[in-house]
Design a protein around this motif. Sequence first.
Motif, PDB file in Angstrom:
ATOM      1  N   LEU A  16       0.831  -1.212   0.000  1.00 30.47           N
ATOM      2  CA  LEU A  16       0.000   0.000   0.000  1.00 30.47           C
ATOM      3  C   LEU A  16       0.863   1.257   0.000  1.00 30.47           C
ATOM      4  O   LEU A  16       0.559   2.231  -0.709  1.00 30.47           O
ATOM      5  CB  LEU A  16      -0.929  -0.007   1.214  1.00 30.47           C
ATOM      6  CG  LEU A  16      -2.101  -0.999   1.164  1.00 30.47           C
ATOM      7  CD1 LEU A  16      -2.849  -1.018   2.492  1.00 30.47           C
ATOM      8  CD2 LEU A  16      -3.061  -0.627   0.027  1.00 30.47           C
ATOM      9  N   MET A  17       1.929   1.261   0.793  1.00 26.59           N
ATOM     10  CA  MET A  17       2.820   2.427   0.820  1.00 26.59           C
ATOM     11  C   MET A  17       3.507   2.621  -0.527  1.00 26.59           C
ATOM     12  O   MET A  17       3.639   3.760  -1.011  1.00 26.59           O
ATOM     13  CB  MET A  17       3.867   2.251   1.921  1.00 26.59           C
ATOM     14  CG  MET A  17       3.298   2.340   3.337  1.00 26.59           C
ATOM     15  SD  MET A  17       4.571   2.138   4.612  1.00 26.59           S
ATOM     16  CE  MET A  17       5.550   3.614   4.326  1.00 26.59           C
ATOM     17  N   PHE A  18       3.926   1.533  -1.169  1.00 23.39           N
ATOM     18  CA  PHE A  18       4.578   1.618  -2.472  1.00 23.39           C
ATOM     19  C   PHE A  18       3.629   2.185  -3.524  1.00 23.39           C
ATOM     20  O   PHE A  18       3.988   3.089  -4.289  1.00 23.39           O
ATOM     21  CB  PHE A  18       5.080   0.237  -2.901  1.00 23.39           C
ATOM     22  CG  PHE A  18       5.663   0.207  -4.286  1.00 23.39           C
ATOM     23  CD1 PHE A  18       6.950   0.668  -4.531  1.00 23.39           C
ATOM     24  CD2 PHE A  18       4.913  -0.264  -5.369  1.00 23.39           C
ATOM     25  CE1 PHE A  18       7.478   0.661  -5.806  1.00 23.39           C
ATOM     26  CE2 PHE A  18       5.435  -0.278  -6.645  1.00 23.39           C
ATOM     27  CZ  PHE A  18       6.716   0.184  -6.862  1.00 23.39           C
ATOM     28  N   VAL A  19       2.391   1.658  -3.536  1.00 21.86           N
ATOM     29  CA  VAL A  19       1.401   2.132  -4.502  1.00 21.86           C
ATOM     30  C   VAL A  19       1.069   3.606  -4.252  1.00 21.86           C
ATOM     31  O   VAL A  19       0.978   4.418  -5.183  1.00 21.86           O
ATOM     32  CB  VAL A  19       0.127   1.268  -4.443  1.00 21.86           C
ATOM     33  CG1 VAL A  19      -0.985   1.873  -5.288  1.00 21.86           C
ATOM     34  CG2 VAL A  19       0.422  -0.158  -4.911  1.00 21.86           C
ATOM     35  N   GLY A  20       0.902   3.967  -2.982  1.00 20.74           N
ATOM     36  CA  GLY A  20       0.581   5.355  -2.642  1.00 20.74           C
ATOM     37  C   GLY A  20       1.680   6.320  -3.039  1.00 20.74           C
ATOM     38  O   GLY A  20       1.420   7.384  -3.618  1.00 20.74           O
ATOM     39  N   LEU A  21       2.927   5.948  -2.746  1.00 24.32           N
ATOM     40  CA  LEU A  21       4.056   6.803  -3.116  1.00 24.32           C
ATOM     41  C   LEU A  21       4.210   6.906  -4.642  1.00 24.32           C
ATOM     42  O   LEU A  21       4.533   7.972  -5.169  1.00 24.32           O
ATOM     43  CB  LEU A  21       5.348   6.259  -2.499  1.00 24.32           C
ATOM     44  CG  LEU A  21       5.508   6.472  -0.987  1.00 24.32           C
ATOM     45  CD1 LEU A  21       6.714   5.695  -0.470  1.00 24.32           C
ATOM     46  CD2 LEU A  21       5.679   7.969  -0.692  1.00 24.32           C
ATOM     47  N   THR A  22       3.971   5.794  -5.336  1.00 19.20           N
ATOM     48  CA  THR A  22       4.044   5.811  -6.798  1.00 19.20           C
ATOM     49  C   THR A  22       3.018   6.770  -7.379  1.00 19.20           C
ATOM     50  O   THR A  22       3.305   7.533  -8.313  1.00 19.20           O
ATOM     51  CB  THR A  22       3.827   4.396  -7.361  1.00 19.20           C
ATOM     52  OG1 THR A  22       4.818   3.510  -6.838  1.00 19.20           O
ATOM     53  CG2 THR A  22       3.915   4.398  -8.885  1.00 19.20           C
ATOM     54  N   LEU A  23       1.817   6.747  -6.823  1.00 25.15           N
ATOM     55  CA  LEU A  23       0.771   7.662  -7.275  1.00 25.15           C
ATOM     56  C   LEU A  23       1.172   9.115  -7.038  1.00 25.15           C
ATOM     57  O   LEU A  23       1.054   9.964  -7.922  1.00 25.15           O
ATOM     58  CB  LEU A  23      -0.551   7.367  -6.557  1.00 25.15           C
ATOM     59  CG  LEU A  23      -1.363   6.177  -7.064  1.00 25.15           C
ATOM     60  CD1 LEU A  23      -2.488   5.856  -6.084  1.00 25.15           C
ATOM     61  CD2 LEU A  23      -1.942   6.494  -8.439  1.00 25.15           C
ATOM     62  N   MET A  24       1.665   9.404  -5.835  1.00 27.85           N
ATOM     63  CA  MET A  24       1.975  10.790  -5.480  1.00 27.85           C
ATOM     64  C   MET A  24       3.229  11.312  -6.167  1.00 27.85           C
ATOM     65  O   MET A  24       3.289  12.464  -6.571  1.00 27.85           O
ATOM     66  CB  MET A  24       2.139  10.903  -3.955  1.00 27.85           C
ATOM     67  CG  MET A  24       0.841  10.764  -3.178  1.00 27.85           C
ATOM     68  SD  MET A  24       1.054  11.132  -1.421  1.00 27.85           S
ATOM     69  CE  MET A  24       2.066   9.754  -0.904  1.00 27.85           C
ATOM     70  N   VAL A  25       4.249  10.463  -6.293  1.00 23.97           N
ATOM     71  CA  VAL A  25       5.542  10.906  -6.795  1.00 23.97           C
ATOM     72  C   VAL A  25       5.649  10.809  -8.325  1.00 23.97           C
ATOM     73  O   VAL A  25       6.302  11.647  -8.959  1.00 23.97           O
ATOM     74  CB  VAL A  25       6.683  10.095  -6.136  1.00 23.97           C
ATOM     75  CG1 VAL A  25       8.029  10.459  -6.744  1.00 23.97           C
ATOM     76  CG2 VAL A  25       6.698  10.329  -4.645  1.00 23.97           C
ATOM     77  N   ALA A  26       5.007   9.832  -8.923  1.00 25.39           N
ATOM     78  CA  ALA A  26       5.182   9.600 -10.359  1.00 25.39           C
ATOM     79  C   ALA A  26       3.919   9.798 -11.188  1.00 25.39           C
ATOM     80  O   ALA A  26       3.892  10.609 -12.115  1.00 25.39           O
ATOM     81  CB  ALA A  26       5.732   8.185 -10.580  1.00 25.39           C
ATOM     82  N   ILE A  27       2.855   9.077 -10.849  1.00 26.25           N
ATOM     83  CA  ILE A  27       1.678   9.047 -11.736  1.00 26.25           C
ATOM     84  C   ILE A  27       0.919  10.374 -11.747  1.00 26.25           C
ATOM     85  O   ILE A  27       0.649  10.938 -12.812  1.00 26.25           O
ATOM     86  CB  ILE A  27       0.740   7.883 -11.345  1.00 26.25           C
ATOM     87  CG1 ILE A  27       1.483   6.553 -11.535  1.00 26.25           C
ATOM     88  CG2 ILE A  27      -0.535   7.920 -12.179  1.00 26.25           C
ATOM     89  CD1 ILE A  27       0.699   5.334 -11.105  1.00 26.25           C
ATOM     90  N   LEU A  28       0.544  10.888 -10.563  1.00 27.11           N
ATOM     91  CA  LEU A  28      -0.224  12.134 -10.516  1.00 27.11           C
ATOM     92  C   LEU A  28       0.555  13.324 -11.094  1.00 27.11           C
ATOM     93  O   LEU A  28      -0.009  14.117 -11.866  1.00 27.11           O
ATOM     94  CB  LEU A  28      -0.674  12.416  -9.080  1.00 27.11           C
ATOM     95  CG  LEU A  28      -1.719  11.439  -8.516  1.00 27.11           C
ATOM     96  CD1 LEU A  28      -2.044  11.783  -7.066  1.00 27.11           C
ATOM     97  CD2 LEU A  28      -2.988  11.468  -9.368  1.00 27.11           C
ATOM     98  N   PRO A  29       1.859  13.505 -10.769  1.00 19.16           N
ATOM     99  CA  PRO A  29       2.616  14.586 -11.411  1.00 19.16           C
ATOM    100  C   PRO A  29       2.691  14.441 -12.934  1.00 19.16           C
ATOM    101  O   PRO A  29       2.642  15.429 -13.662  1.00 19.16           O
ATOM    102  CB  PRO A  29       4.008  14.484 -10.778  1.00 19.16           C
ATOM    103  CG  PRO A  29       3.761  13.843  -9.458  1.00 19.16           C
ATOM    104  CD  PRO A  29       2.658  12.875  -9.695  1.00 19.16           C
ATOM    105  N   ALA A  30       2.807  13.183 -13.393  1.00 18.75           N
ATOM    106  CA  ALA A  30       2.866  12.951 -14.841  1.00 18.75           C
ATOM    107  C   ALA A  30       1.556  13.345 -15.510  1.00 18.75           C
ATOM    108  O   ALA A  30       1.545  13.967 -16.585  1.00 18.75           O
ATOM    109  CB  ALA A  30       3.189  11.483 -15.122  1.00 18.75           C
TER     110      ALA A  30
END
Length: 337
Positions: A16-30
Amino acid sequence: MEFFNNHKKLFGTATLMFVGLTLMVAILPAIHNQENNQQLPGAEKLSADAVKGKALFVANGCVACHTQQVRNVDMDKSWGSRPSLAADYAGIKRTDFWRNTATLMGTERTGPDLTDVGNRQPSKDWNLVHLFNPRIVVKESVMPAYSWLFTIKKEPSKNDVVVNVPAEYLKGKEGKVVATKDALYLIAYLQSRKQTKLPDGTAQPEFLYKREVKKEAAGGAAAEDAGANGQALFVANCQSCHQENGEGLPGAFPPLKGSPVVLGDDLELYVNIIMNGYDARQEYGVMPAVGTNMSFSENEVSAIINYERSSWGNNGKHVTPEEVKKIMDFVKLNAPK
């Protein structure tokens, strides 16, 4: 401690932490960048041949040595007219569903940056010779020869693109060097690499860390050329074809050493060739409009002319930026629409 002993809770929380960080750091900014960065109005889509050439550019490892990003520092001025912007890459899409090798910004400059190489070196003849063997036109080059993208034919057909290669580089083989479709695709991609001009009225981003140009005392050649360095301009824009010794390349690019154009009195022809190119010699390839492509000023054109007229034993008449400007204005006024 029970949490660390329960592998379901431990790995579930980590996931869950990995998915959440991926969303915040990579996917949403992209997604945010994709929605807010658009292509410049004048951006052109790659042609079908250039798309195939891009795939060959990746497949042959060109991406390992060449960047496609003009950084916002003074030393990058030679690679483009302005620093690269996010908009320059906004229209680039994934290669396909599985691959994302689409934005070829690169990380290393073993070779020169290619962001604006379509303007900097638009000559198809030069690019083909350079691709066959870079040492033909740039003796110090460390780039590998891509000779497998060419064939040698004793009797080329009228539809074949023949490359003017000196006999010593054919390794004893007889015939003419002919470019394959892959070579032409790759050149089409390189020639498409041009920085898109900003819309009228948009401020041009300035390069950081600008260096002051020192001018010689009034009356000197450098002062007359308003600080333009003729030798540096020649090296950056002309030397790859006409060579460091000014002798050109037989069958491909004409010599400037002893040239009747360089030493002659027809300054209008000389300036016109620099600005608009030349295509009236069967024994040589077409010269592109280097001056127009690079937006040369009268100071830069006069500096190049004076350098060529005073090098390799040449002893031509010195020209001033004022003389060149009159001709440039006339050439622009009478240029074909």
